[in-house]
Design a protein around this motif. Structure first.
Motif, short mmCIF file in Angstrom:
data_model
loop_
_atom_site.label_atom_id
_atom_site.label_comp_id
_atom_site.label_asym_id
_atom_site.label_seq_id
_atom_site.Cartn_x
_atom_site.Cartn_y
_atom_site.Cartn_z
N LEU B 227 -3.04 -1.86 6.70
CA LEU B 227 -3.59 -1.64 5.37
C LEU B 227 -2.61 -0.91 4.48
CD1 LEU B 227 -7.33 -0.57 5.55
CD2 LEU B 227 -6.33 -2.37 4.18
N GLU B 230 0.03 -3.16 3.46
CA GLU B 230 -0.48 -4.15 2.51
C GLU B 230 -0.54 -3.61 1.10
OE1 GLU B 230 -3.82 -6.81 4.50
OE2 GLU B 230 -4.37 -6.05 2.53
N THR B 231 -0.93 -2.33 0.96
CA THR B 231 -1.13 -1.83 -0.40
C THR B 231 0.17 -1.81 -1.18
OG1 THR B 231 -1.00 0.36 0.55
CG2 THR B 231 -3.17 -0.41 -0.05
N TYR B 234 2.91 -5.97 -2.38
CA TYR B 234 3.05 -6.71 -3.63
C TYR B 234 4.02 -5.99 -4.56
CZ TYR B 234 1.41 -9.71 -7.44
OH TYR B 234 1.32 -10.63 -8.44
N ASP B 235 3.91 -4.66 -4.58
CA ASP B 235 4.83 -3.89 -5.43
C ASP B 235 6.27 -4.16 -5.03
OD1 ASP B 235 2.85 -1.04 -6.16
OD2 ASP B 235 2.28 -2.75 -4.94
N GLN B 237 7.49 -6.78 -3.65
CA GLN B 237 7.93 -8.12 -4.05
C GLN B 237 8.35 -8.13 -5.51
OE1 GLN B 237 4.38 -10.18 -2.89
NE2 GLN B 237 5.33 -11.03 -1.08
N TRP B 238 7.62 -7.38 -6.34
CA TRP B 238 7.96 -7.33 -7.76
C TRP B 238 9.23 -6.54 -8.02
CZ3 TRP B 238 6.14 -8.98 -12.55
CH2 TRP B 238 5.12 -9.93 -12.47
N ALA B 240 11.75 -6.38 -6.19
CA ALA B 240 12.92 -6.94 -5.52
C ALA B 240 14.04 -7.25 -6.50
CB ALA B 240 12.53 -8.20 -4.75
#
Lengths: 460, 251
Positions: B227, B230-231, B234-235, B237-238, B240
């Motif tokens: 978890l 996971e949180t 996404y951050d 990935q952005w 990168a």
């Protein structure tokens, strides 16, 4: 002075700017002052800046229009001018205003939505919409053609061609050489190979972007969206006059949703998934099953599928090449919305180029394009993050989806959802209502999970 | 019929349902050739009677309740095989229960000693969801489902789900607490009252309580780690595209 503010970005410029030897070129010693790039970039003495936009969808069309309006010599390269893209086709209200879209482009105005849970609990949303608010449903071929034509009217050169590859410049002041196959009615289907020299490139060529490959932008995870267009009898079509449906459940998709969207004279029934792509046909069957009563007697007129990026590529910019739209991976989670973000990113990138080149009079460099990335991330990061959190919380499992549908019945939720969708801003709501919402959400999740535990006991 | 069977994909799932239930079912149902009817060309083969065996097993633990679906299923499965009986087959496939009226549970039929028996409502809803999970049904505009779990009051949920687990966890905590207090006392000579006054002991107690709340099973360790990852995924990935930048600067 301002070098400190720009510290994170000088690194790349330092590595791309070749050391001292290029300082002896006739142009000004630019390298040291790259920080305030636009002011000291070389002036283009005899011509305007040349920019190529690869891909003529919403992103490409919007970018080409802004570039052309800004006085830049624009080349828009699109491989199929009558492309009928497989797409949900939903655009938010703000897009109509921001891009001055004529109202006859919009086939339907969706003002009601129905969310249907795994156990078929149906919730209607849309009562909070004001009379002038709607979600527009468009046909992609109509929208794309309109944006391209507008770009052409403003002075862009629209070329029917297939982009093949790109030669990167060896020195910073050399142009990019694009290789593409031009399709011209006279030459027949084969087309002829043409090269084009440009100063900057905007890659708007979609999920399987070749420009992205050319700059080693990296890969992203993607979902497969599968859709069938079904022509249903007129009396059933009345129900979908201005209503769209969303089905959630493990049978329909393990990590996305199934949908029934009304189009001009038929409905599009589809579903999507990231993790179980090989089962997509099974999910589609299940979606049709759930909507069976409402699409009974329908005939499938078209079957289509397309990839949807799940997150941005690791690299969205390299040298004077930038990616926008699906090529960059600007599709939101949870709703899978991409048209508005594609058009907006195309426009934003073009604006950054126009500004950095001072209306086409100066050469741009990477720093100018970086400004577009900065602005984009700053403006839309909250939207993307919130949708990501929603997807992670509510698309996890059947109990989560049940809770999701229950929460949608709440008026405050509907208001906040539609406001943020239609106007693309994450507006902070009333804190008291937010607290109540949080409590209700936790309550719904707990109840649904408790019921699921009991369901598992039944199995044993 | 054979052609439509060939094009029909889900039989494997329906047959996998079978072994779970037939050994439990006291009533033998002639098991299911999936019923196929073709309502219009190109659209939707359907298997209406697929779930009849699962209903049998589900009904089993509560034999006192009336069983209209089961009776109809017995009739239907021995009945006609052709496409002509499409309307009967359709009814068989749907979830039916005398207390399910107008897309929600009719609370008046759940009365026990003058007040609503919420446990029975929960049981009924659980059965309905289980049925629909195994046999997804079409939604219909004429009979929309409008049931909302929040009509069941909060204390009914507490009593049924929270309290037993709370009892278990508190019992375990009490046993461990007693034993640890004894152990610490025997090792350090500090009595219970003095232990409670010590900051270190209070911290340990806090950690223990939080640990028990968050980690109930062995899998919870991994779940929590996942978890947390996971949180922030996404951050990452952005970010990168910016990461790239600082790496080349450091080179």
């Amino acid at each position: 002075m301002s070098s400190i503010a720009f510290k994170p970005f000088t690194g790349l410029r330092r590595s791309s700017a070749v050391p001292t030897t290029t300082n002896t070129t006739p142009s000004k010693p630019v390298i040291k002052f790259h920080v305030s790039a636009a002011k000291t970039s070389p002036k283009l003495s005899n011509r305007d800046l040349r920019v190529a936009v690869i891909g003529g969808g919403p992103a490409g069309g919007a970018a080409a229009e802004t570039l052309a309006k800004g006085g830049i010599e624009t080349f828009l390269i699109e491989r199929k001018l009558d492309n009928c893209k497989p797409c949900g086709g939903a655009i938010p209200l703000c897009m109509v205003g921001e891009f001055d879209l004529p109202l006859d482009i919009i086939d339907r105005r969706v003002t009601k939505m129905k969310m249907i849970s795994p156990s078929n609990i149906a919730v209607d949303i849309g009562q909070t919409l004001k009379p002038h608010e709607y979600i527009g449903m468009v046909r992609r071929e109509v929208l794309d053609a309109y944006l391209r034509d507008r770009a052409k009217e403003n002075g862009a050169n629209v070329i029917n061609g297939l982009f093949l590859k790109m030669d990167m410049p060896k020195h910073w002041d050399e142009p990019y050489v694009l290789h593409y196959t031009e399709y011209d009615g006279k030459k027949g289907a084969m087309g002829e190979k043409v090269t084009l020299e440009v100063d900057a490139v905007i890659g708007a060529d979609g999920a399987n972007s070749r420009v992205a490959k050319a700059i080693n932008a990296g890969d992203y995870d993607y979902a497969i969206a599968f859709q069938e267009r079904i022509k249903i009898p007129d009396d059933k079509m009345v129900y979908y006059e201005n209503l769209a449906e969303m089905y959630v459940g493990d049978d329909v998709s393990p990590d996305f949703y199934g949908w029934v969207f009304p189009k001009c004279d038929h409905v599009a029934v589809g579903t999507g998934t990231v993790t179980h792509k090989s089962d997509i046909k099974k999910f589609q069957l299940a979606t049709r099953n759930r909507a069976k009563d409402k699409i009974l007697g329908g005939k499938i007129i078209r079957v289509e599928a397309h990839p949807i990026p799940e997150h941005p590529r690791p690299r969205r910019l390299s040298g004077r090449v930038a990616l926008v739209g699906d090529a960059a991976g600007y599709v939101t989670k949870c709703s899978g919305e991409g048209i508005y973000f594609a058009a907006k990113s195309g426009r934003m990138c073009a604006e950054a180029i126009v500004e950095g080149s001072q209306n086409g009079k100066k050469m741009v460099d990477e720093g100018d394009l970086r400004k577009y990335l900065e602005k984009w991330d700053k403006t839309y990061w909250p939207t993307y993050k919130v949708l990501d959190v929603l997807q992670k919380v509510f698309y996890r499992s059947n109990p989560a989806r049940e809770a999701f549908v229950e929460m949608c019945a709440d008026e405050y939720v509907q208001k906040m959802t539609f406001n943020s969708y239609l106007y693309k801003t994450v507006a902070p709501g009333n804190p008291l209502e937010d607290l109540k919402l949080a409590v209700n959400t936790i309550g719904s999740l707990v109840r649904a999970n408790a019921l699921r535990k009991e369901m598992e006991k039944l199995n044993i | 019929m054979s052609i439509s069977m060939a094009s029909f994909s889900p039989p494997p799932t329906s047959f996998s349902v079978k072994p779970h239930f037939t050994h439990k079912s006291t009533l033998f149902l002639p098991l299911k050739r999936p019923f196929l009817f073709v309502s219009t060309p190109k659209v939707l083969p359907d298997n209406g009677a697929r779930g009849s065996a699962s209903v049998a097993a589900v009904e089993d633990p509560k034999p006192k309740q009336p069983d209209p679906v089961l009776e109809e299923a017995v009739e239907g499965s021995s009945g006609p095989k052709g496409a002509a009986t499409s309307s009967e087959v359709e009814v068989l496939g749907k979830f039916e229960d005398p207390r399910w009226i107008g897309g929600t549970w009719d609370l008046k039929q759940f009365q026990k000693h003058g007040s609503t028996d919420w446990d029975a409502v929960i049981d009924a809803e659980v059965r309905r969801r289980k049925w629909l999970q195994d046999n997804p049904e079409t939604t219909s505009n004429d009979n929309p489902v409008v049931f909302d779990t929040s009509i069941i009051p909060w204390w009914a949920w507490m009593k049924r789900f929270h309290l037993p687990e709370a009892e278990l966890v508190n019992g375990r905590a009490a046993m461990i607490g007693f034993f640890m207090a004894y152990l610490v006392d025997s090792l350090t000579g500090v009595g219970l009252v003095d232990q409670m006054g010590n900051f270190f002991c209070k911290t340990l107690l806090f950690v223990a309580v939080v640990g028990v709340l968050l980690i109930r099973k062995n899998e919870d360790f991994d779940n929590i780690k996942k978890l947390i990852e996971e949180t922030t995924f996404y951050d990452k990935q952005w970010q990168a595209t910016w990461q790239d930048d600082t790496n080349s600067k450091n080179n």
